[in-house]
Motif scaffolding. Sequence first.
Motif, PDB file in Angstrom:
ATOM      1  N   ASP A 231      -9.994  17.731  16.196  1.00  0.00           N
ATOM      2  CA  ASP A 231     -10.351  17.888  17.612  1.00  0.00           C
ATOM      3  C   ASP A 231     -11.250  16.755  18.095  1.00  0.00           C
ATOM      4  O   ASP A 231     -11.490  16.627  19.295  1.00  0.00           O
ATOM      5  N   ILE A 232     -11.765  15.948  17.152  1.00  0.00           N
ATOM      6  CA  ILE A 232     -12.709  14.876  17.510  1.00  0.00           C
ATOM      7  C   ILE A 232     -12.173  13.501  17.133  1.00  0.00           C
ATOM      8  O   ILE A 232     -12.201  12.565  17.944  1.00  0.00           O
ATOM      9  N   TYR A 233     -11.657  13.369  15.918  1.00  0.00           N
ATOM     10  CA  TYR A 233     -11.278  12.057  15.391  1.00  0.00           C
ATOM     11  C   TYR A 233      -9.761  11.842  15.445  1.00  0.00           C
ATOM     12  O   TYR A 233      -8.986  12.799  15.412  1.00  0.00           O
ATOM     13  N   PRO A 234      -9.304  10.582  15.513  1.00  0.00           N
ATOM     14  CA  PRO A 234      -7.868  10.280  15.539  1.00  0.00           C
ATOM     15  C   PRO A 234      -7.167  10.783  14.292  1.00  0.00           C
ATOM     16  O   PRO A 234      -7.701  10.700  13.182  1.00  0.00           O
ATOM     17  N   LEU A 235      -5.952  11.303  14.474  1.00  0.00           N
ATOM     18  CA  LEU A 235      -5.181  11.812  13.333  1.00  0.00           C
ATOM     19  C   LEU A 235      -4.871  10.699  12.338  1.00  0.00           C
ATOM     20  O   LEU A 235      -4.829  10.934  11.124  1.00  0.00           O
ATOM     21  N   LYS A 236      -4.646   9.490  12.848  1.00  0.00           N
ATOM     22  CA  LYS A 236      -4.349   8.358  11.966  1.00  0.00           C
ATOM     23  C   LYS A 236      -5.488   8.128  10.974  1.00  0.00           C
ATOM     24  O   LYS A 236      -5.257   7.907   9.777  1.00  0.00           O
ATOM     25  N   THR A 237      -6.719   8.194  11.460  1.00  0.00           N
ATOM     26  CA  THR A 237      -7.885   7.983  10.603  1.00  0.00           C
ATOM     27  C   THR A 237      -8.005   9.082   9.555  1.00  0.00           C
ATOM     28  O   THR A 237      -8.227   8.810   8.362  1.00  0.00           O
ATOM     29  N   LEU A 238      -7.837  10.329   9.980  1.00  0.00           N
ATOM     30  CA  LEU A 238      -7.961  11.456   9.051  1.00  0.00           C
ATOM     31  C   LEU A 238      -6.872  11.429   7.986  1.00  0.00           C
ATOM     32  O   LEU A 238      -7.130  11.720   6.813  1.00  0.00           O
ATOM     33  N   LEU A 239      -5.656  11.081   8.386  1.00  0.00           N
ATOM     34  CA  LEU A 239      -4.562  11.007   7.419  1.00  0.00           C
ATOM     35  C   LEU A 239      -4.777   9.869   6.423  1.00  0.00           C
ATOM     36  O   LEU A 239      -4.467  10.010   5.234  1.00  0.00           O
ATOM     37  N   THR A 240      -5.299   8.760   6.889  1.00  0.00           N
ATOM     38  CA  THR A 240      -5.575   7.637   5.985  1.00  0.00           C
ATOM     39  C   THR A 240      -6.585   8.049   4.921  1.00  0.00           C
ATOM     40  O   THR A 240      -6.397   7.776   3.719  1.00  0.00           O
ATOM     41  N   ILE A 241      -7.649   8.737   5.342  1.00  0.00           N
ATOM     42  CA  ILE A 241      -8.658   9.209   4.397  1.00  0.00           C
ATOM     43  C   ILE A 241      -8.060  10.236   3.440  1.00  0.00           C
ATOM     44  O   ILE A 241      -8.241  10.174   2.217  1.00  0.00           O
TER      45      ILE A 241
ATOM     46  N   PHE B 186       2.066   5.034  -0.933  1.00  0.00           N
ATOM     47  CA  PHE B 186       2.978   4.081  -0.293  1.00  0.00           C
ATOM     48  C   PHE B 186       3.267   4.446   1.162  1.00  0.00           C
ATOM     49  O   PHE B 186       3.857   3.648   1.903  1.00  0.00           O
ATOM     50  N   THR B 187       2.875   5.651   1.581  1.00  0.00           N
ATOM     51  CA  THR B 187       3.112   6.035   2.976  1.00  0.00           C
ATOM     52  C   THR B 187       1.967   5.612   3.896  1.00  0.00           C
ATOM     53  O   THR B 187       2.135   5.603   5.115  1.00  0.00           O
ATOM     54  N   ILE B 188       0.816   5.274   3.332  1.00  0.00           N
ATOM     55  CA  ILE B 188      -0.363   4.961   4.153  1.00  0.00           C
ATOM     56  C   ILE B 188      -0.102   3.803   5.128  1.00  0.00           C
ATOM     57  O   ILE B 188      -0.423   3.921   6.321  1.00  0.00           O
ATOM     58  N   PRO B 189       0.468   2.665   4.687  1.00  0.00           N
ATOM     59  CA  PRO B 189       0.725   1.579   5.653  1.00  0.00           C
ATOM     60  C   PRO B 189       1.631   2.001   6.804  1.00  0.00           C
ATOM     61  O   PRO B 189       1.432   1.557   7.945  1.00  0.00           O
ATOM     62  N   PHE B 190       2.602   2.877   6.527  1.00  0.00           N
ATOM     63  CA  PHE B 190       3.514   3.322   7.585  1.00  0.00           C
ATOM     64  C   PHE B 190       2.790   4.211   8.588  1.00  0.00           C
ATOM     65  O   PHE B 190       3.044   4.129   9.797  1.00  0.00           O
TER      66      PHE B 190
ATOM     67  N   LYS C  97      10.969  10.368  15.432  1.00  0.00           N
ATOM     68  CA  LYS C  97      11.635  10.607  14.153  1.00  0.00           C
ATOM     69  C   LYS C  97      10.865   9.996  12.992  1.00  0.00           C
ATOM     70  O   LYS C  97      10.778  10.577  11.909  1.00  0.00           O
ATOM     71  N   LYS C  98      10.293   8.819  13.216  1.00  0.00           N
ATOM     72  CA  LYS C  98       9.509   8.174  12.160  1.00  0.00           C
ATOM     73  C   LYS C  98       8.292   9.024  11.790  1.00  0.00           C
ATOM     74  O   LYS C  98       7.996   9.216  10.611  1.00  0.00           O
ATOM     75  N   ILE C  99       7.596   9.527  12.806  1.00  0.00           N
ATOM     76  CA  ILE C  99       6.375  10.295  12.558  1.00  0.00           C
ATOM     77  C   ILE C  99       6.688  11.599  11.840  1.00  0.00           C
ATOM     78  O   ILE C  99       6.034  11.959  10.851  1.00  0.00           O
ATOM     79  N   ILE C 100       7.707  12.327  12.314  1.00  0.00           N
ATOM     80  CA  ILE C 100       8.019  13.614  11.687  1.00  0.00           C
ATOM     81  C   ILE C 100       8.569  13.415  10.283  1.00  0.00           C
ATOM     82  O   ILE C 100       8.324  14.224   9.373  1.00  0.00           O
ATOM     83  N   PHE C 101       9.309  12.311  10.063  1.00  0.00           N
ATOM     84  CA  PHE C 101       9.808  12.011   8.716  1.00  0.00           C
ATOM     85  C   PHE C 101       8.641  11.734   7.764  1.00  0.00           C
ATOM     86  O   PHE C 101       8.619  12.233   6.625  1.00  0.00           O
TER      87      PHE C 101
ATOM     88  N   PHE D 122       0.834  14.421 -12.187  1.00  0.00           N
ATOM     89  CA  PHE D 122      -0.137  13.674 -11.378  1.00  0.00           C
ATOM     90  C   PHE D 122       0.512  12.408 -10.818  1.00  0.00           C
ATOM     91  O   PHE D 122       0.285  12.036  -9.661  1.00  0.00           O
ATOM     92  N   LEU D 123       1.296  11.759 -11.640  1.00  0.00           N
ATOM     93  CA  LEU D 123       1.887  10.480 -11.238  1.00  0.00           C
ATOM     94  C   LEU D 123       2.867  10.659 -10.082  1.00  0.00           C
ATOM     95  O   LEU D 123       2.976   9.792  -9.204  1.00  0.00           O
ATOM     96  N   ILE D 124       3.583  11.775 -10.064  1.00  0.00           N
ATOM     97  CA  ILE D 124       4.515  12.049  -8.963  1.00  0.00           C
ATOM     98  C   ILE D 124       3.775  12.074  -7.626  1.00  0.00           C
ATOM     99  O   ILE D 124       4.201  11.474  -6.640  1.00  0.00           O
ATOM    100  N   SER D 125       2.625  12.769  -7.604  1.00  0.00           N
ATOM    101  CA  SER D 125       1.865  12.892  -6.354  1.00  0.00           C
ATOM    102  C   SER D 125       1.248  11.577  -5.908  1.00  0.00           C
ATOM    103  O   SER D 125       0.954  11.388  -4.729  1.00  0.00           O
TER     104      SER D 125
END
Length: 460
Positions: A81-91, A185-189, A20-24, A177-180
């Motif tokens: 297909d190669i790199y972790p999703l966590k890394t790609l999402l952080t970038i 704030f989601t990166i640490p989660f 639930k945390k991930i999909i949220f 721009f500011l809204i986006s």
Amino acid sequence: MTSNAMQLSEEYSLTKPEQKKIIFLMCSVLLFSVMNGTMFMIAVPDIAASFSLLPSEVSWVVTGYIIIYAIGALMYGKLADIYPLKTLLTIGLSLFAAGSLFGFFAPTFPLVILARLIQAAGASSILALAFIVPSRYFPQERGRMLGIISSTMAFASGVGPVIGGFVAGALNWQYLFLISAFVMFTIPFFRVWMPEEEKRRGRVDIPGAVFIALAVASLILFITLFVWWYIVISIVFFSLFAWRIFNSDIPFIHPDLFRNAPFRTTIVAGFFAIMTMMGTMFIMPLLLSEVNHLNTLLIGLTLFPGAMAAAFMGRWVGALTDKQGSKQVIYIAFGLMITGFFLISTFTGSSAWVISMVLIITFIAFPFIQTSTANLISTVLPRNEIGVGMGIYNLFNFMSGAFSGAIIGKILDYESGVKLNPFSIAQGHGISYSNVFIGFIVVTILNGCLFYFSFRRMKV
């Protein structure tokens, strides 16, 4: 359950709270990603006024974003297909937030465009990975999760113009721009909640990536600007890309992917289905403005019930996909689309509230077609090609939107006094809008027949 699904479920044994945390999180950032596109479409006139720009100049706020977003969706799909999703999402999220903050303070139009390109480079990761997360982490509930993802996209597409019109009117377009920027704030989660993954074997074919990126960019420029030499450039780079994938030891896209008949059929069916759906989203603000004489805020409010209905349908559509199978849900989507298009064609020129109610049927078709086609692709591809397969799927969706906008724009330039729908109440220029939806019906029927006979022949 397939062997792929069993292997994935063993590798990522997530608890219900973790799921639930991930999909949220994914739905939260996807909301910002999709809204970012629709909000700025509403703000284009205000941006033009701020910098005293011609329509051809200010259009780069949207065109530049679309080009990078489409290319990025393909690139992140391949990288997944190669790199972790966590890394790609952080970038990706970091780029999205950086571009948003940069755009808020940008003093000149060229810097605004640069900010939009940075935004797109980051936001495209969200779209690409949102369709990969269900296949990788929720194989047993893939359809339901894809339904939630698709309904979030439909909701964001509908609510974006409402928020964009309100913020740009009450404050200023820079605040969009500011809204986006809040995605930062989601990166640490994501860093804490996403599963740990190891880098997989493989590497990216850089020349192949460059060839396909330039080919796609040139094609989108041709579609949006109708400058003929762009199509020549696109053909050249597509040819180089085709040569590269057959002559490289590590092709960016393996040729066998295009030999996968169920994948090809689903991509084509999705292309034409999304083309009509995106065409509806493109045409409705024009129709409501020209025929019903509504302002931006009222147009957004007219579209809003349909977007809400699509959002509420998503979870149920996903569960239906898991239970009945993707192909059955695709047929239901075609039925809803034909019904919705016919009703819009018939009631063009009616009161806004009538159009708003009729649009609900068309809008709820969006999670049906998006969920079912994405789920079908994830089941007909091997595990190590799901990322790039989803990247191609998202790329074709973007291309379909660009095609529909360009074609419809040209059609609406001409008046038509002939009603293709004998039941239509449209008058004047409203007849042209009514006829476009009859065209959508024809495309959908042909698409449905192609999909049905192709899969019956393959016996998949």
